[in-house]
Write a protein that holds these residues in place. Sequence first.
Motif, PDB file in Angstrom:
ATOM      1  N   LEU A 142       0.841  -1.200   0.000  1.00 10.82           N
ATOM      2  CA  LEU A 142       0.000   0.000   0.000  1.00 10.82           C
ATOM      3  C   LEU A 142       0.874   1.248   0.000  1.00 10.82           C
ATOM      4  O   LEU A 142       0.630   2.204  -0.753  1.00 10.82           O
ATOM      5  CB  LEU A 142      -0.924  -0.001   1.223  1.00 10.82           C
ATOM      6  N   PHE A 198       2.206   1.853  -3.325  1.00  6.35           N
ATOM      7  CA  PHE A 198       1.232   2.527  -4.198  1.00  6.35           C
ATOM      8  C   PHE A 198       1.246   4.032  -3.943  1.00  6.35           C
ATOM      9  O   PHE A 198       1.267   4.835  -4.875  1.00  6.35           O
ATOM     10  CB  PHE A 198      -0.164   1.944  -3.947  1.00  6.35           C
ATOM     11  N   VAL A 199       1.243   4.411  -2.657  1.00  4.48           N
ATOM     12  CA  VAL A 199       1.258   5.835  -2.331  1.00  4.48           C
ATOM     13  C   VAL A 199       2.534   6.487  -2.869  1.00  4.48           C
ATOM     14  O   VAL A 199       2.509   7.576  -3.451  1.00  4.48           O
ATOM     15  CB  VAL A 199       1.119   6.047  -0.806  1.00  4.48           C
ATOM     16  N   GLU A 208       2.320   7.015  -6.614  1.00  9.31           N
ATOM     17  CA  GLU A 208       1.535   8.181  -7.009  1.00  9.31           C
ATOM     18  C   GLU A 208       2.248   9.475  -6.623  1.00  9.31           C
ATOM     19  O   GLU A 208       2.170  10.464  -7.335  1.00  9.31           O
ATOM     20  CB  GLU A 208       0.144   8.124  -6.360  1.00  9.31           C
ATOM     21  N   ALA A 253      -3.997   1.984 -11.640  1.00  7.71           N
ATOM     22  CA  ALA A 253      -5.219   1.294 -11.231  1.00  7.71           C
ATOM     23  C   ALA A 253      -4.995  -0.214 -11.241  1.00  7.71           C
ATOM     24  O   ALA A 253      -5.448  -0.926 -10.335  1.00  7.71           O
ATOM     25  CB  ALA A 253      -6.375   1.664 -12.163  1.00  7.71           C
ATOM     26  N   ILE A 297      -2.945  -1.107  -8.058  1.00 12.53           N
ATOM     27  CA  ILE A 297      -3.647  -1.181  -6.770  1.00 12.53           C
ATOM     28  C   ILE A 297      -4.630  -2.347  -6.766  1.00 12.53           C
ATOM     29  O   ILE A 297      -4.886  -2.952  -5.719  1.00 12.53           O
ATOM     30  CB  ILE A 297      -4.319   0.176  -6.417  1.00 12.53           C
ATOM     31  N   TYR A 298      -5.166  -2.725  -7.935  1.00  6.01           N
ATOM     32  CA  TYR A 298      -6.020  -3.916  -7.971  1.00  6.01           C
ATOM     33  C   TYR A 298      -5.185  -5.161  -7.637  1.00  6.01           C
ATOM     34  O   TYR A 298      -5.649  -6.048  -6.914  1.00  6.01           O
ATOM     35  CB  TYR A 298      -6.685  -4.049  -9.341  1.00  6.01           C
ATOM     36  N   VAL A 317      -2.610  -5.129  -5.701  1.00  6.82           N
ATOM     37  CA  VAL A 317      -2.392  -5.068  -4.253  1.00  6.82           C
ATOM     38  C   VAL A 317      -3.595  -5.639  -3.520  1.00  6.82           C
ATOM     39  O   VAL A 317      -3.459  -6.425  -2.571  1.00  6.82           O
ATOM     40  CB  VAL A 317      -2.130  -3.610  -3.807  1.00  6.82           C
ATOM     41  N   ALA A 318      -4.814  -5.271  -3.983  1.00  4.99           N
ATOM     42  CA  ALA A 318      -6.032  -5.756  -3.332  1.00  4.99           C
ATOM     43  C   ALA A 318      -6.107  -7.278  -3.420  1.00  4.99           C
ATOM     44  O   ALA A 318      -6.461  -7.949  -2.436  1.00  4.99           O
ATOM     45  CB  ALA A 318      -7.262  -5.120  -3.984  1.00  4.99           C
ATOM     46  N   LEU A 319      -5.765  -7.855  -4.578  1.00  7.38           N
ATOM     47  CA  LEU A 319      -5.833  -9.310  -4.717  1.00  7.38           C
ATOM     48  C   LEU A 319      -4.779  -9.993  -3.842  1.00  7.38           C
ATOM     49  O   LEU A 319      -5.045 -11.035  -3.244  1.00  7.38           O
ATOM     50  CB  LEU A 319      -5.649  -9.707  -6.186  1.00  7.38           C
ATOM     51  N   TYR A 343      -3.692  -8.820  -1.088  1.00  9.08           N
ATOM     52  CA  TYR A 343      -4.227  -8.718   0.280  1.00  9.08           C
ATOM     53  C   TYR A 343      -5.193  -9.868   0.532  1.00  9.08           C
ATOM     54  O   TYR A 343      -5.177 -10.491   1.601  1.00  9.08           O
ATOM     55  CB  TYR A 343      -4.910  -7.360   0.461  1.00  9.08           C
ATOM     56  N   GLY A 375      -3.700 -11.884   3.297  1.00  7.87           N
ATOM     57  CA  GLY A 375      -4.273 -11.269   4.484  1.00  7.87           C
ATOM     58  C   GLY A 375      -3.473 -10.089   4.983  1.00  7.87           C
ATOM     59  O   GLY A 375      -3.739  -9.554   6.050  1.00  7.87           O
ATOM     60  N   SER A 376      -2.475  -9.678   4.216  1.00  9.41           N
ATOM     61  CA  SER A 376      -1.644  -8.550   4.597  1.00  9.41           C
ATOM     62  C   SER A 376      -0.934  -8.079   3.340  1.00  9.41           C
ATOM     63  O   SER A 376      -0.805  -8.819   2.369  1.00  9.41           O
ATOM     64  CB  SER A 376      -0.618  -8.976   5.648  1.00  9.41           C
ATOM     65  N   VAL A 377      -0.498  -6.821   3.325  1.00  7.79           N
ATOM     66  CA  VAL A 377       0.251  -6.355   2.164  1.00  7.79           C
ATOM     67  C   VAL A 377       1.716  -6.107   2.501  1.00  7.79           C
ATOM     68  O   VAL A 377       2.438  -5.497   1.730  1.00  7.79           O
ATOM     69  CB  VAL A 377      -0.373  -5.080   1.552  1.00  7.79           C
ATOM     70  N   LEU A 427     -11.179  -4.516  -1.775  1.00  8.99           N
ATOM     71  CA  LEU A 427     -10.479  -4.423  -0.493  1.00  8.99           C
ATOM     72  C   LEU A 427     -11.435  -4.645   0.669  1.00  8.99           C
ATOM     73  O   LEU A 427     -11.133  -5.387   1.615  1.00  8.99           O
ATOM     74  CB  LEU A 427      -9.816  -3.046  -0.377  1.00  8.99           C
ATOM     75  N   ARG A 442     -11.548 -11.915   5.499  1.00 11.75           N
ATOM     76  CA  ARG A 442     -10.404 -12.202   6.347  1.00 11.75           C
ATOM     77  C   ARG A 442     -10.640 -11.840   7.802  1.00 11.75           C
ATOM     78  O   ARG A 442      -9.903 -12.276   8.678  1.00 11.75           O
ATOM     79  CB  ARG A 442      -9.196 -11.403   5.851  1.00 11.75           C
TER      80      ARG A 442
END
Lengths: 512, 99
Positions: free
Chosen positions: A157, A160-161, A164, A200, A203-204, A206-208, A210, A214-216, B45, B52
């Motif tokens: 995450l 990602f920040v 950007e 985009a 970050i998608y 990253v979401a997958l 996660y 269960g963590s990034v 998310l 989870r």
Amino acid sequence: MPTDIQAPEILYGPLSPMLIVFAAACIGVLVEALAPAARRRGIQVVLAVGGLLAALVAIIVQRGARTLTAGDAIAVDGPTLFIQGVLVVLGVLSILLLAERGLDGSGGAVVARASTTPGSREDMRLADSDAMQSEVFPLAMFSLGGMMLFPASNNLLLMFVALETLSFPLYLMAGLARRRRLLSQEAAVKYFLLGAFASAFFIYGVALLYGYAGSVDAGKIFDATGDVGSNDVLLYLGLAMLAVGLLFKIGAVPFQAWTPDVYQGSPTPVTALMAACTKIAAFGAVLRVFYVAVGRDQWDWRPMMWAIAILTMVVGAILAVTQTDVKRMLAYSSVAHTGFILIGVIAVSKAGLSGTLFYLATYGFTTMAAFAIVTLVRDSSGEATHLAQWTGLGRRSPLVAGVFAFLLFAFAGIPLTSGFMAKFAVFQAGTAGGAGVLVVVGVVASAVTAFFYARVVVLMFFNEPAADGPTVAIPSALTATTIALGLAVTIVLGVYPQPMLDLADQAALFIR
Amino acid sequence: MNPSYYLFLAALLFTIGALGVLLRRNAILVFMSIELMLNSVNLTLVTFSRIRGTLDGQIMAFFVMVVAAAEVVIGLAIIMSIFRTRRSASVDDANLLKY
């Protein structure tokens, strides 16, 4: 049942280089608001260069730091510090290029007032004035801060920040050219839309991931890849999406389409910043993701990266041959270099990592100096970037053409230049890492690139100059320093590379 | 209800957004499609956060929102500057940069 949230421990020492750069950028914004217009530019240049040099000192002080901080979100380790060190030095050089205003009697490469419509009467009036949009300095500093954070992020995450943070200022800076403003604005729109599209995907991904781990945190993802029975579909999809965002930033094929347009349209000092610094920072992030987070899954991602590396080298080298514009040619050459550097990434070894770091450093300095030379060759409408206009430049201005020819030889990887040592380092690591086929493709692609670099050299030295050709501007100390330092590093790392190789070797260990 | 339905919905929205970027010709609509992609990420998310049982995903959604808001500011500024010059926001009209 609410539980108390533990504030993460923050080690300010290892973070200090980034904090200094971001603080200088914030002060720069205040200077824009409070300082009188006539003095802003001078204050901004001193502030930006001072901030970057202070950050360099902080990096040298912290050179032994190998630690995770801020809740394991930031990893300050060897590769991070090495890349940050290279970035701040190159950052100083690009700030010097941005500050140059002695080349054509106007305020430099950056537009006087970005809000005026190109072609309007006010725009014409301001084009030759010595005003400039001095916000470009804080923007460059924010971008450099993001670049320093990018390879340091141990948390996707935060990555990602950081992505950007480094991209947004670049989107704006791409549109700030003083001459050929239509091209520049077009470059900004293209860069922005494609960059936002790619992030985009990032970050998608990253979401997958996660959902998968269960963590990034890179370390937690690494742990999860060792578990049997987890949902590998999420891992593969997430990693693929993440890779799209990262490969876009390094300009790998098939995500390279923006590179030539944006490099050509942007003001040349901004192009230099993009070509040298963004690529270095993005490769740092690529290394962190592929070595740390999914290092255990290398047998899954290596085939895909093989294909991308081969495509990148071949497409970059072949398309570079067909270019007629110097900036576009350098853009495609940077695409080809991305492919060469990827060989080091794919090796997945200590030698691969140190070779990649060394290559990034050499490539950054050579690129910075090459774009600085491009700013010098000018005609009445600004920079003369068409290759036909460079015909016979060696007869007119042997020094400038000679330096440019040397830099091109370094790009081609001729011995006694830094480019040779860099290619040698990654090719050797690639061979040792079982990527022999890639190395063969790399050598062939190098030969193709050497052909078009040689073509430019022949054009400059063995042709009669045109009667109405461009003139070579006499650079002030700012541009001269950039060229001299870039050239010196290119020579020194070619003749006596051992200290730098040792430094890269000591740095080449990630922590998780 | 099975929360994984929301994942499929988010994937669908992401695909629609990606197709919008590729097919639409107006820069504003391209940009809106990118925002749709970012919002589908938020849905993903939050759904994973629910599956989870950790809060990380919900916090990450806030970060994505802030970044998306910053992106709107930058994007509209750039698109407006090119619109004022050309009186058009079509991405096909911006075609000066090529070989």
